[in-house]
Scaffold this active site. Structure first.
Site, short mmCIF file in Angstrom:
data_model
loop_
_atom_site.label_atom_id
_atom_site.label_comp_id
_atom_site.label_asym_id
_atom_site.label_seq_id
_atom_site.Cartn_x
_atom_site.Cartn_y
_atom_site.Cartn_z
N ASP A 135 0.85 -1.19 0.00
CA ASP A 135 0.00 0.00 0.00
C ASP A 135 0.89 1.24 0.00
OD1 ASP A 135 -3.02 0.83 0.55
OD2 ASP A 135 -1.72 2.18 1.70
N GLU A 159 -4.59 2.51 -4.30
CA GLU A 159 -3.13 2.45 -4.13
C GLU A 159 -2.70 1.12 -3.52
OE1 GLU A 159 -4.68 4.72 -0.45
OE2 GLU A 159 -5.28 4.33 -2.51
N ASN A 190 -2.82 13.09 -3.93
CA ASN A 190 -4.00 13.46 -4.70
C ASN A 190 -4.53 14.83 -4.29
OD1 ASN A 190 -4.34 11.35 -6.53
ND2 ASN A 190 -5.44 10.08 -5.06
N ASP A 201 -1.96 9.39 -10.44
CA ASP A 201 -1.83 8.36 -11.49
C ASP A 201 -0.37 8.13 -11.86
OD1 ASP A 201 -4.55 8.07 -11.52
OD2 ASP A 201 -4.87 9.13 -13.41
#
Length: 302
Positions: free
Chosen positions: A181, A224, A189, A198
């Site tokens: 993770d 993620e 973000n 991305d």
């Protein structure tokens, strides 16, 4: 051969014949380095074995120079990621390849227990074409249904199918699963936008594939979160592979202003009779502990 001359050994005859064969023949080692290729393969794929040329570089060159194998992809790295989810994962597989010189070949890959891979292909251009378009459309649809569009890795459904299959194959044991993770991904973000997020997701997918062996499997479970499957690896060998990945990620700089990122990992060694869900639940618990202990680290399940 002159009278009285001793016949060549079987190995010498075989080596001579395969060089003259119209079959495309190539041998890759466990690191996917091209170790031997006959004349037909070298001409078709524009590749010369030099002791260091790997399969991915052959494909990148084919794509960049419009030679060798036709690769219908705008993003060659995503295509390579997708192809790596199939390459070397089964003892034997067969597939079709279009070449830029107009030929259509039927290829097979045979994987030895030591990880070496034998590629053999024959020219089937002259065979009937009626069902080819339908068959190719089916293959493309199947691959799309198994692939994460952003990274080219296996998607959640395909990853879980792969893991469950590995759990039923005794030749895959010892077997480890790793939950991965990205750390503080929401901040990326929120601060830099989803396009930056991305970029990080795609970069992590590349770092992941660069850190593992050809027989290993990996996929994106969503967001993620990723999974790594390590057949024929006990917990300590698996841990070494994961630590190598964490080190690569620490050095990665896919974002502007040289901003980096890290990830955390939880590892569990499979127990005979365990389901994929149960194994991943143990790996996920180890991942939770790694996050709680400060992130950017590996924790292992008992």
């Amino acid at each position: 051969m002159s009278a009285g001359q001793a016949p060549d050994s079987l190995a010498e005859v075989l080596l001579s014949l395969q060089q003259d064969s119209q079959l495309l023949l190539a041998l890759f080692d466990e690191r996917d380095v091209l170790r031997h290729a006959n004349t037909a393969f070298r001409h078709a794929y524009k590749a010369e074995p030099d002791g260091g040329l790997v399969w991915a570089e052959i494909m990148r060159a084919n794509h960049a120079l419009s030679q060798g194998a036709i690769i219908e992809a705008d993003d060659i790295e995503a295509w390579l990621a997708s192809a790596a989810t199939r390459r070397g994962k089964l003892p034997w597989r067969a597939f079709e390849v279009d070449l830029w010189d107009g030929r259509w070949i039927w290829a097979t890959e045979t994987v030895h227990a030591n990880g070496w891979l034998l590629f053999v292909a024959s020219d089937i251009t002259g065979l009937k074409q009626e069902s080819r378009a339908l068959r190719q459309a089916h293959v493309k649809a199947l691959r799309a249904s198994q692939t994460d569009a952003l990274t080219g890795l296996s998607n959640r459904r395909h990853s879980l199918q792969q893991l469950q299959q590995l759990l039923t194959q005794s030749e895959s044991w010892p077997l480890c699963a790793v939950m991965l993770d990205l750390d503080n991904f929401k901040l990326i973000n929120d601060e830099l936008g989803h396009a930056a997020g991305d970029l990080v997701i795609r970069d992590f997918a590349r770092q992941l594939q660069a850190s593992i062996r050809r027989e290993d499997g990996c996929g994106r479970l969503g967001g993620e979160e990723f999974v790594l499957m390590l057949p024929n690896a006990g917990r300590w060998q698996a841990a070494s592979i994961v630590e190598r990945l964490l080190a690569r990620v620490r050095q990665a700089r896919p974002l502007p202003a040289e901003r980096g990122y890290t990830c955390s990992a939880g590892l569990a060694e499979a127990q005979w009779g365990e389901t994929a869900d149960a194994l991943l639940e143990r790996a996920d618990a180890a991942l939770y502990r790694a996050k709680a202990a400060g992130r950017d680290r590996l924790d292992m399940a008992d």
